[in-house]
Structures are given as structure tokens and as C-alpha cells.
Design an enzyme around this catalytic site. Structure first.
Site, mmCIF file in Angstrom:
data_model
loop_
_atom_site.group_PDB
_atom_site.id
_atom_site.type_symbol
_atom_site.label_atom_id
_atom_site.label_comp_id
_atom_site.label_asym_id
_atom_site.label_seq_id
_atom_site.Cartn_x
_atom_site.Cartn_y
_atom_site.Cartn_z
ATOM 1 N N ASP A 53 -41.928 15.569 -10.760
ATOM 2 C CA ASP A 53 -42.187 14.234 -11.296
ATOM 3 C C ASP A 53 -41.757 14.069 -12.751
ATOM 4 O OD1 ASP A 53 -43.290 13.583 -8.889
ATOM 5 O OD2 ASP A 53 -45.195 12.872 -9.699
ATOM 6 N N HIS A 200 -44.021 19.191 -12.257
ATOM 7 C CA HIS A 200 -43.466 18.311 -13.269
ATOM 8 C C HIS A 200 -42.367 19.029 -14.055
ATOM 9 C CE1 HIS A 200 -47.388 16.450 -12.446
ATOM 10 N NE2 HIS A 200 -46.848 15.319 -12.870
#
Length: 335
Positions: A53, A200
Site C-alpha cells: 500500500d 507497505h
């Protein structure tokens, strides 16, 4: 007479105004969104999906890409539109390598705290940035920031043309400055068929450093690492061939719910909650892998889920409800 005509005109005008108001608020009042919420893939197949992400750190993104190339693995990225806009060449390289990039909004607001129109604007801005950078369409996947969703969010995502809202069921919490080993151990200890891993590429995340050991560990355990598209396309009809050839309560309900929602659920509790909401079981019921329904009980649930289908008894009259026939059962349900 003139008074009657005037009153009639006022009534008609009022009805038109009411209709206009209802139309204006339609996105908020729809009961069901068309987008499918995906928290995991097929629980019967040893496939997993690694997802990343935000963006944030170009260095981390490049490190992830190098690792994926080395191990010949495809992954799915959910970058912010602002990051995409700042790094068009990097986006083009990711797309050209066959990785997927889904919509994660432009500026990362809580979708549940903003308006329908704001959600549409966020998705549109991000998609336009990606189209400009790569020439590719960003559809069909969205991951709402923070995984926050409600009916308004899902309706907006659906109206924007995205068919799948992609969540996850393995959260590394890498943004909390977890160490490389903590991230590796968390992913490997929570490995499972169809699982979607959230990581992430922001500057404070060690997931890029953890990725080689994660891939090696999962592959050595027999998992095939695939993109979200590949995870969805993996046959939902293949049943496990180990153990007694019975369909457990959990397995049957999960596959039955899949035919209605297009998404497999992650835990027995989620399955129970969804099945209770749809009236298939009572809220007090306990479901498990150690018990199996009778054919009569399973037929009764199918009828509850598909009350308008009048040919259920005839269609399943000669079908044996066992794991080795699960493919046939699900295909018949989806006809």
C-alpha cells in the site's frame, strides 16, 4: 376551475421535487453495492497474494520490485494518486512488469468520514494520474484507505466502476516500525490458502527488507504467490482431497456464501455472521470443520439463499453432497 388547476399543478410540482430529492440521495440509500468485498481467495487452494500500500518511499518500491523480479513473483500495489503523480516512470515500469496497481485514493482520507462525491473525486483523481503515467486503466480493484467501508463507500466504489473492493486477512502492521524479523515471522505464522497479505512501502516500513525471507518461506511451504487477479481467477471449485469425503459445516457455508457474494470469508466467525445475516443459520448456532450437515440440511439452506429457484430439489436429486463433488455443486448453484 382555475383554483383546481392551480392546486393540481402544485401537487405535480411537489411530486417532481420529491423525485428529484430522492434521485439526488440515491447513492446513499442503495441497500446493496455491486462491488465485491474480497478479504481472501479460495481457501481450498495453496495460493497467496502479497499486496503493498501507499507508495511513500521510492527506494522501498524499487527494492520490492527487484525482489519480485528475482523470485519471479507477481504482486499487487495500491498506491496513492499523489505518489503516482510524482513517479510516472516508476509506475510505467511496474505496470510493464505485469504487476497490478489498484486504486487507493489520491490523498488517503477515511472514506467513511467523507461524502459520496469526495470518494468519487478521490478515485477519479488517482485513476487519472495512473492513466496519464502508464496509459493503463486502474480498474477493477480498489482498496479503501484504512480498509474503512460502509454502504456509502461501497456504493461509491461500485458507481465509479470498480468491481472488487480488496481488503486483506493478514496484516503485518509494518507501519508500526516492526522489525524485519517480526514482519517475516508474522506472515509465515499466518500463512494459509487464499490469504491476502497487507504490507507497505512507506519510509517507516521494513517490509521491503523482509520480502526475500517471506517469499522463500512461503514458497518452501508450498504456496504459489500470485496477483489479486490470479487469486480471484484460481478455480473456486476445487475441493481438498484429504480426509473423509464430507463437506464440513464451515466449508459448505463458505462455498454457499461465495456463490452469492463472489468472495470467500476468512474465519469461521465471519462465515457464521454472514450466514446468520442471510437467515441460513441461527445466531446461536456453532459451526465447525468437525461436523457435517446432512444433504437435506444443505438443500434447505440453498432454498433459503435462493428462494426464487423452484427447481432446487430436481436439480440436486441425484447429486451426492461430498467434497469430491463440490465443483459440481457450486457450478449448479451458479447456473
Amino acid at each position: 376551475m382555475r383554483q383546481k388547476i392551480t392546486n393540481s399543478f402544485k401537487k405535480i410540482t411537489s411530486l417532481w421535487i420529491l423525485a428529484a430529492v430522492l434521485v439526488a440521495f440515491l447513492p446513499y440509500s442503495q441497500a446493496y453495492a455491486q462491488t465485491k468485498v474480497l478479504t481472501r481467495g479460495n481457501p481450498n487452494l495453496p495460493y497467496m497474494s502479497l499486496t503493498f500500500d501507499d507508495g511513500g518511499s521510492v527506494e522501498n518500491v524499487k527494492s520490492v520490485l527487484e525482489t519480485l523480479d528475482k523470485y519471479e513473483v507477481h504482486a499487487s500495489f495500491f498506491f496513492l494518486g499523489s505518489f503516482i503523480e510524482q513517479n510516472p516512470e516508476l509506475m510505467k515500469a511496474i505496470a510493464d512488469k505485469g504487476h497490478e496497481v489498484g486504486n487507493h485514493s489520491y490523498s488517503h482520507p477515511y472514506f467513511t468520514k467523507v461524502s459520496y462525491n469526495k470518494i468519487i473525486s478521490e478515485l477519479s483523481s488517482s485513476a487519472n494520474a495512473f492513466k496519464k503515467a502508464t496509459g493503463y486503466d486502474m480498474k477493477p480493484y480498489v482498496r479503501p484507505p484504512y480498509g474503512a467501508k460502509n454502504n456509502t463507500v461501497l456504493n461509491a466504489i461500485s458507481d465509479a466502476g470498480y468491481t472488487h473492493t480488496v481488503l486483506w486477512n493478514v496484516d503485518t502492521n509494518d507501519w508500526k516500525k516492526k522489525t524485519t524479523n517480526e514482519i517475516v515471522n508474522h506472515v509465515l505464522s499466518n500463512a494459509g490458502n487464499g490469504n491476502i497479505v497487507l504490507m507497505h512501502t512507506t519510509a517507516n516500513s521494513n517490509s521491503a527488507k523482509a520480502l526475500p525471507k517471506i517469499i522463500e518461506g512461503l514458497q518452501s511451504s508450498g504456496y504459489k504467490l500470485v496477483s489479486i487477479s490470479e487469486l480471484i481467477e484460481a478455480s473456486p471449485y476445487t475441493a481438498p482431497k484429504l480426509g473423509v469425503d464430507e463437506i464440513s459445516e464451515v466449508e459448505f457455508l463458505n462455498n454457499l456464501l461465495y456463490t452469492k457474494t463472489g468472495s470467500f470469508l476468512s474465519t469461521a466467525e465471519e462465515i457464521k455472521k454472514s450466514a446468520t445475516e442471510l437467515g441460513l443459520i441461527e445466531g446461536a448456532s456453532n459451526i465447525s470443520f468437525s461436523k457435517a450437515y446432512t444433504k437435506e440440511e444443505m438443500i434447505a439452506m440453498i432454498k433459503k439463499l435462493y428462494p426464487l429457484k423452484s427447481d432446487i430439489d430436481k436439480k440436486f436429486a441425484n447429486v451426492e453432497f461430498k467434497k469430491s463433488n463440490l465443483e459440481q455443486i457450486i457450478k449448479l448453484l451458479k447456473e
